[in-house]
Design a protein around this motif. Sequence first.
Motif, PDB file in Angstrom:
ATOM      1  N   TYR A   8       0.821  -1.213   0.000  1.00  0.00           N
ATOM      2  CA  TYR A   8       0.000   0.000   0.000  1.00  0.00           C
ATOM      3  C   TYR A   8       0.857   1.267   0.000  1.00  0.00           C
ATOM      4  CZ  TYR A   8       0.245   0.661   5.178  1.00  0.00           C
ATOM      5  OH  TYR A   8       0.644   0.879   6.481  1.00  0.00           O
TER       6      TYR A   8
ATOM      7  N   ASP B 186      -3.398  -5.731   0.317  1.00  0.00           N
ATOM      8  CA  ASP B 186      -2.756  -4.446   0.591  1.00  0.00           C
ATOM      9  C   ASP B 186      -3.760  -3.431   1.146  1.00  0.00           C
ATOM     10  OD1 ASP B 186      -0.346  -5.430  -0.193  1.00  0.00           O
ATOM     11  OD2 ASP B 186      -0.467  -4.664  -2.234  1.00  0.00           O
ATOM     12  N   MET B 187      -4.970  -3.433   0.604  1.00  0.00           N
ATOM     13  CA  MET B 187      -5.980  -2.506   1.123  1.00  0.00           C
ATOM     14  C   MET B 187      -6.412  -2.904   2.539  1.00  0.00           C
ATOM     15  SD  MET B 187      -6.175  -0.214  -1.120  1.00  0.00           S
ATOM     16  CE  MET B 187      -7.643   0.752  -0.791  1.00  0.00           C
TER      17      MET B 187
ATOM     18  N   CYS C 190      -3.741  -1.621   4.761  1.00  0.00           N
ATOM     19  CA  CYS C 190      -3.926  -0.172   4.868  1.00  0.00           C
ATOM     20  C   CYS C 190      -5.076   0.158   5.819  1.00  0.00           C
ATOM     21  CB  CYS C 190      -4.181   0.412   3.479  1.00  0.00           C
ATOM     22  SG  CYS C 190      -4.441   2.187   3.460  1.00  0.00           S
TER      23      CYS C 190
END
Length: 989
Positions: free
Chosen positions: A637, A675-676, A679
């Motif tokens: 991210y 990745d989100m 994050c």
Amino acid sequence: MSYMCMSITTSITNGLSEREANDALTAHVCKGPQQHEEVCLGLFTLLLTEPPQAQRCYRDLTLMNRDGMNVVLIKINQILMEKFLKLQEVCRTQLVWLVRELVKSGVIGADGVLMTLMKQIAGGDISNKNLWLAENVLEILVDQREWVLKSGMLVAMSVYTYLRLIVDHGTPNLLPLRQREVDFCIGLLRERFMECFIIGRDLVRLLQIVARIPEMELLWRDLLHNPQTLSPQFTGILQLLTARTSRKFLACRLTPDMETKLLFMTSRVRFGQQKRYQDWFQRQYLSTAESQSLRCDLIRYICGVVHPSNEVLSSDILPRWAIIGWLLTTCTSNVAASNAKLALFYDWLFFNPEKDSIMNIEPAILVMHHSMKPHPAITATLLDFMCRIIPNFFPPLEGQVRQGVFNSLNFIMEKRVLAHLAPLFDNPKLDRELRSMLRERFPEFCNSPSPPTEVKMEESVPLEMDNHVLDKEDGCYDNTDATFSDDEEELNNKGKKREFRFHQLKETYIEEPADITPFVDQLDEALKERVLQLQKGSDTETHCEVMQEIVDLILEEDFDSEQMSTLASCLAELFKGHFRGDVLPEEITEESLEESVCKPVCLIFRNLCQMQEDNSGFSVLLDLLAELYQKQPKIGYHLLYYLKASKAAAGKMSLYESFAQATALGDLHTCLMMDMKACQEDDVRLLCYLTPSIYSEFPDETLRSGELLNMIVAVIDSAQLQELMCHVMTGNLVMFRKDSVLNILIQSLDWETFEQYSTWQLFLAHSIPLETIIPILQHLKYKEHPEALSCLLLQLRREKPSEEMVKMVLSRPYHQEDQFTTSILRHWAAKHDDLLGEHIKALLIKNNSMPRKRQSLRSSSSKLAQLTLEQMLEHLDSLRLNLSNAKNNFFSQTPILQALQHVQASCDEAHKMRFSDLFSLAEDYEDSTKQHKPRRKAPASSPRSRKGAAPQPSNEEESASSSASEEEDSKPKASKRKRKASAVGSDSD
């Protein structure tokens, strides 16, 4: 690099005679270590790719090497662990041939290579490729028996491997192979039993499974009754059962690819998001009937090898018990299920707290604990197995097995894996016989603890509790010894209400100096010097300059790619401080954004953005990022943030797709979602900042499911929700599209209340017609989905009713407490009475005309739509009662009355009685129409006069005639003959 070495070797020998070529290679090898490695790897590559030259290349290799083949052995091991599945058939055949030659030559280290090659033989797989490998490795072991006997570990590993494979080779066409495997194993067990003894208790488990094979049965009897015949030092089976099996043996029965995927699931996958990974694993390894036997290997590996750290145990990473529960529920064979349960409990049977690890027995108790609510049958069958295994495992050792299980349960409570066992052993969901057996076997653990308040507190915890989060009372485990809270902490915790939800915690970090000692010495001098400069430097500018120098070194042609992983480990350790805290500046301006991306790690991103994709350096930097991603997952991210925030990366967001494909995941969707999620856990503001770009750049990955949407609405607050809605309204963000919005809204029905309201607010900010999602009504239950119903109700009241809308509203099951349908119908009756009346008339007549046996209406939008006549009448009757005290003439409309009259004429007596008040409206209408009929009757005239011009009717007669024609239209169509007769008949019809 190997191909470069091959080209160097070829260029040196090109055009020379054999003797001249040998002299040239020898001269080149003598220049230094690098030239020696180039020649060895060049010959190795030729050997793999050019079978006709293999014999000559191997001869040259033995003559040229100066390190005992060490360079080649390292490269073979690397290929076997990382690339074996991708090798072409020719290369794979040549590699096995080379291993055979290395063994024949007695090369030091060849035993390690052979054990790595054995690891590639998959359990539960009888494909031709796997059988070919099993046969060839067995052939090497049999042909080179004297060499094999020199390595005790190779003897034990070979016996463990082929004892396990015998189980898979029971079909008639594989019996010759199985017989060779049996002979091989029995020979080594009888000749070198004490070397096989190092396997530990799992040797008994494997022998027990194959003990019915005649030759094995004789060995099994000697093991039980005549242990001295196997070895004078062997005192009996108890000696073997009390020895814990080393991780090396448990791991050797999983291929490197299986091991990588399993470790990935237990270290990176979030609990609740594991289905796609499990489905992939199932398709790849567990989809055949033969693969049932692989489950035992997986369970033993998870219990004995996968021991997560405290950090992982206290996170929302997929726990071990969840994977084991999945493996148990997918067992389709009774034999495989019994063996899988034995594999799970095997370390319990002779558990010794002083020698054995709590981590080996923890998964079994947690599978039972967490399965009690969602899968009580799993818990019951495991508890039943635990009770019955005590007397049945080996009757002469019943006392020792009972003590082992007792030790396990005692240790589980002592280490606070579970606070107490009474809620598990004496649970009302278990049948009476099982509870009685548990009380008989384990009376010490069936008594409710004191004080009673503790029992309520434990029992109130939902069994699908947030994925094995262990607070201080539950304890934590590491790879070796468990560490737990002290008595003072436990006293302070008593009486507090326990919260089992995850909260985003702002941790206070004590910055420790980066420790790169294990890695830095493996780098070449130039890299090592720069990495040490990074470690010593303090200011960001110096770090960036040194990092650019490191990037330049990586991009040089002679850079050794073997150092990439080591370099990534150094960088991940040195830059760990960069991945802590908030990434997004407090005040977002062009200057603050540019300043936030001036970190050393961003130098890699910047160089990547400046390159063309066909540049060789592009793939090198991607490889570095992929290695860094394995060490530090947050880099994913951070790359997304750089691509959005940096001016240098404008329009380069597609680079992320190249990065995702270069990682071990190899899949854009999986990588993006992970990745989100990372994050979301670290920085919600950054998540909201990235959201518009992510949705616009990757629509196929974000709009096809609700996974990312759920991440967002799970953490945003009302201000962030309003900000996202503004992005939607201004056209900067599209979170729904017509082809998938319905599925996403259906998925959202299981989310929390605020998450659902946020989802509907974001949907309503889009300009998607309501008719697109109206079929969701079929999924909504008034007690379970109030959020969606209330949002839909408010939206429907703004719409003019279409026939599809009315049909969906009326197709909801009627419940007296459910006021949704009545509310919206009443609103439409007040605002759009004519339109609603026409739609209801059409639907009533259409449903009444259908055969009674299959009276359903298939919607073009939803196959779930089941609109029955009875449902419609129930809703209309409810609307009639609701309007009875209101000044509303909805039920006095001609279309409604005509439709009711039509239905009344054809429905059965039960429905006429049930809806008598509703049908009475139609009767009143029928009476009123009859009063007009005499006025409409024409005077008597001859047939001839009827053929003449008809007199112009009066206004009163015209209205009566139009009413009659409407009534005639509303009735079921008669045959053509009847219609013709009525046309020339009297008006009384």
